[in-house]
Scaffold this active site. Structure first.
Site, PDB file in Angstrom:
ATOM      1  N   SER A 265       0.837  -1.206   0.000  1.00  0.00           N
ATOM      2  CA  SER A 265       0.000   0.000   0.000  1.00  0.00           C
ATOM      3  C   SER A 265       0.867   1.250   0.000  1.00  0.00           C
ATOM      4  O   SER A 265       2.085   1.189   0.187  1.00  0.00           O
ATOM      5  CB  SER A 265      -0.872   0.020   1.248  1.00  0.00           C
ATOM      6  OG  SER A 265      -0.053   0.265   2.384  1.00  0.00           O
ATOM      7  N   LYS A 266       0.183   2.359  -0.214  1.00  0.00           N
ATOM      8  CA  LYS A 266       0.860   3.649  -0.208  1.00  0.00           C
ATOM      9  C   LYS A 266       1.518   3.891   1.145  1.00  0.00           C
ATOM     10  O   LYS A 266       2.580   4.496   1.241  1.00  0.00           O
ATOM     11  CB  LYS A 266      -0.182   4.730  -0.491  1.00  0.00           C
ATOM     12  CG  LYS A 266       0.376   5.928  -1.193  1.00  0.00           C
ATOM     13  CD  LYS A 266      -0.721   6.896  -1.537  1.00  0.00           C
ATOM     14  CE  LYS A 266      -0.446   8.239  -0.904  1.00  0.00           C
ATOM     15  NZ  LYS A 266      -1.532   9.179  -0.973  1.00  0.00           N
ATOM     16  N   ARG A 267       0.876   3.385   2.180  1.00  0.00           N
ATOM     17  CA  ARG A 267       1.438   3.591   3.523  1.00  0.00           C
ATOM     18  C   ARG A 267       2.763   2.852   3.725  1.00  0.00           C
ATOM     19  O   ARG A 267       3.639   3.332   4.420  1.00  0.00           O
ATOM     20  CB  ARG A 267       0.427   3.177   4.590  1.00  0.00           C
ATOM     21  CG  ARG A 267      -0.671   4.211   4.702  1.00  0.00           C
ATOM     22  CD  ARG A 267      -1.458   4.144   5.987  1.00  0.00           C
ATOM     23  NE  ARG A 267      -0.725   3.714   7.152  1.00  0.00           N
ATOM     24  CZ  ARG A 267      -1.259   2.996   8.131  1.00  0.00           C
ATOM     25  NH1 ARG A 267      -2.522   2.633   8.050  1.00  0.00           N
ATOM     26  NH2 ARG A 267      -0.544   2.653   9.183  1.00  0.00           N
ATOM     27  N   GLU A 270       5.369   5.000   2.295  1.00  0.00           N
ATOM     28  CA  GLU A 270       5.708   6.125   3.175  1.00  0.00           C
ATOM     29  C   GLU A 270       6.561   5.641   4.347  1.00  0.00           C
ATOM     30  O   GLU A 270       7.557   6.245   4.705  1.00  0.00           O
ATOM     31  CB  GLU A 270       4.425   6.782   3.709  1.00  0.00           C
ATOM     32  CG  GLU A 270       3.808   7.718   2.685  1.00  0.00           C
ATOM     33  CD  GLU A 270       2.335   7.957   2.914  1.00  0.00           C
ATOM     34  OE1 GLU A 270       1.813   7.602   4.000  1.00  0.00           O
ATOM     35  OE2 GLU A 270       1.686   8.506   2.006  1.00  0.00           O
TER      36      GLU A 270
END
Ligand code: GLU
Length: 511
Positions: A265-267, A270
């Site tokens: 995921s994008k998380r 990050e």
């Protein structure tokens, strides 16, 4: 002769294209090229609420960046346009009407309150996934339960409605997926999905099937998240009378988090500080900027090679593939069933490989561009030399400057730890002797002449060169490790070298 292969990438313009989407596009492209077919791009923008301005351009730019531009698309239309579903709006109703006539679809008038009440009723009765399906539809407000004249009256009065598919109660739906083999689903696990929304727009399911048919799509290659929808799609092909020309399906394995636990995921990106989008993306609503692989310094050929291997392999040891080589080697049979772990170190490895394949001239251009930002100038010849020395150690083009800065800017500090361990009488003696040799020399310094001068300096002091080498490096570069020191001497030249040695002797102590 068999039919021309036609495949499509069908993204929804709801934001930046995730790396998984780029992989889907790439596999479609490779399959098309391999089979002498066509690669189409269709924008699936039927959900106007989720439309994000800029997303379409982003998709286009991402594919252009890695060199897999579609043959037919909204920007390069072929004979099957328009290639944006919002522009095809009027086409879909006809097919929904056909399904209504054949008894495979029905009107539903339920308000959102009524739908919510149904969900609550089912949840209270401990139904695990409350759905509008072959059982619950018998208790709802639709053209299956209401008398025909009432249905007509509601339609005539302009009451909002949706059109739903009528899923058969007891039927096995099968499909032979090119990656997963036979997939068997019982129709009682499917719900009566909405095909036409109350705003007159089709849903993804109807539009996707109608368009794939009208655009002559022969193979649907897409992410595994669409596998649960595939049985519904098979039923739609059947009910629309298109089963004979139904495309083949290939559902691609999921991209997993670096530790393999769950979907990437994008998380995760990050958290671990790696990019997940091909290009930088500015969220039009929040204004937030996220860097992409490109801005992080990945070369398009490295990124391409990296994503090609996220779920596919050639079946042998080879890892480096150009786009042309990928086309030649690609086959759907070699796509794995299980999810692929995302490993950014592999992406870096690819980048290093491709960086090393570049000529000194190409690399020098990166360095010169970085220097320009610093308002520094340098001859191309020198930039090429630095590039040649640095390339074995660089992962990104920016490393040429960031890691090679010391070749252009003299150090003003010295690594304390190295100094404590290596700066001693022997080192000082050798450096002083070396400095004197340099001063006496009139010829321009080369790596070879520097080497023999340094060796002579050590010999004259009766000191083993190996013992003081790190201190010499420290004096000249400020740190204890780096690329070949003699090459660095050549790049620095005699005068600069003397200056640096003097400064080191002065700063670190010279007796
Ligand atoms: N519009 C869908 C998406 O955004 C396409 C799925 C498909 O390829 O059928 O992924």
């Amino acid at each position: 002769m068999s039919k021309e292969v036609r495949v499509r990438f069908a993204p929804s313009p709801t934001g930046a294209l995730h790396i998984g989407g780029v992989r889907t596009a790439l596999y479609n492209y490779l399959f098309a090229r391999k089979n002498g077919g066509k690669f189409l791009l269709r924008i699936e923008d039927t959900d106007q609420n989720r439309y994000v301005p800029g997303a379409e351009d982003y998709i286009k730019n991402s594919l252009d960046w890695i060199g897999i531009s579609p043959d037919e698309s909204p920007w390069t239309p072929g004979d099957c346009g328009p290639y944006r579903q919002s522009e095809r709006k009027t086409m879909y109703m006809e097919y929904a009407q056909y399904l209504l006539e054949k008894g495979h679809a029905y009107y539903a008038f339920d308000t959102s309150e009524e739908l919510e009440a149904m969900r609550q009723r089912l949840t209270a009765a401990r139904v695990v996934s409350p759905q509008y399906n072959s059982i619950t539809r018998t208790q709802m407000k639709n053209s299956l339960t209401l008398p025909a004249d009432e249905v007509k009256a509601r339609l005539d009065s302009g009451e909002p409605y949706v059109i739903r598919i009528k899923i058969p109660r007891k039927e096995e739906v099968r499909l032979n997926d090119m990656v997963r083999g036979w997939v068997l689903v019982h129709s009682n696990s499917l719900d009566d999905k909405v095909l036409m929304k109350s705003d007159g727009m089709p849903t993804y399911h109807l539009a996707n099937i109608v368009d794939d048919h009208l655009m002559g799509i022969t193979h649907v290659i897409r992410g595994e998240e669409w596998l649960p929808s595939a049985p519904l799609h098979v039923l739609l092909y059947r009910y629309l009378g298109w089963e004979d020309s139904m495309p083949e399906f290939a559902h691609l394995p999921l991209l997993l988090k670096p530790d393999g636990n769950g979907k990437l995921s994008k998380r995760d990106a990050e958290k671990h500080g790696f990019p997940i989008f091909p290009l930088e993306w500015k969220d039009p609503q929040s204004g937030d900027m996220v860097a992409g692989f490109k801005e992080a310094g990945y070369l398009p050929e490295a990124f391409l090679n990296f994503i090609a291997f996220l779920g596919w392999n050639p079946g042998d040891q080879r890892e480096l593939f150009t786009l042309e080589e990928l086309i030649a080697a690609f086959s759907i049979e070699r796509i794995g069933k299980s999810g692929t772990k995302f490993d950014i170190n592999k992406a870096k490895w690819y980048n290093e490989q491709y960086l090393r394949h570049k000529s000194d001239r190409e690399l020098a251009a990166y360095l010169l561009a970085d220097l320009e930002k610093e308002r520094m100038t340098l001859s191309t010849e020198k930039a090429e030399k630095i590039a040649s020395v640095m390339k074995e150690r660089a992962t990104f083009p920016s490393d040429l400057w960031n890691e090679g800065k010391f070749m252009l800017v003299a150090p003003d500090t010295f690594d304390q730890q190295v100094a404590e361990k290596r700066w001693n009488q022997d080192a000082i003696a050798v450096l002083k002797a070396f400095r004197n040799h340099l001063q006496d020399e009139t010829e321009p310094l080369s790596a070879e002449s520097a080497k023999s001068m340094l060796a002579a300096a050590a010999a004259s002091e009766d000191i083993k060169l190996g013992k003081v080498m790190q201190a010499v490096r420290l004096a000249v570069t400020g740190v204890g490790a780096g690329p070949d020191l003699m090459q660095i001497f050549e790049i620095l030249g005699r005068e600069e070298l003397i200056k640096r040695i003097d400064f080191a002797l002065h700063t670190l102590g010279n007796q």
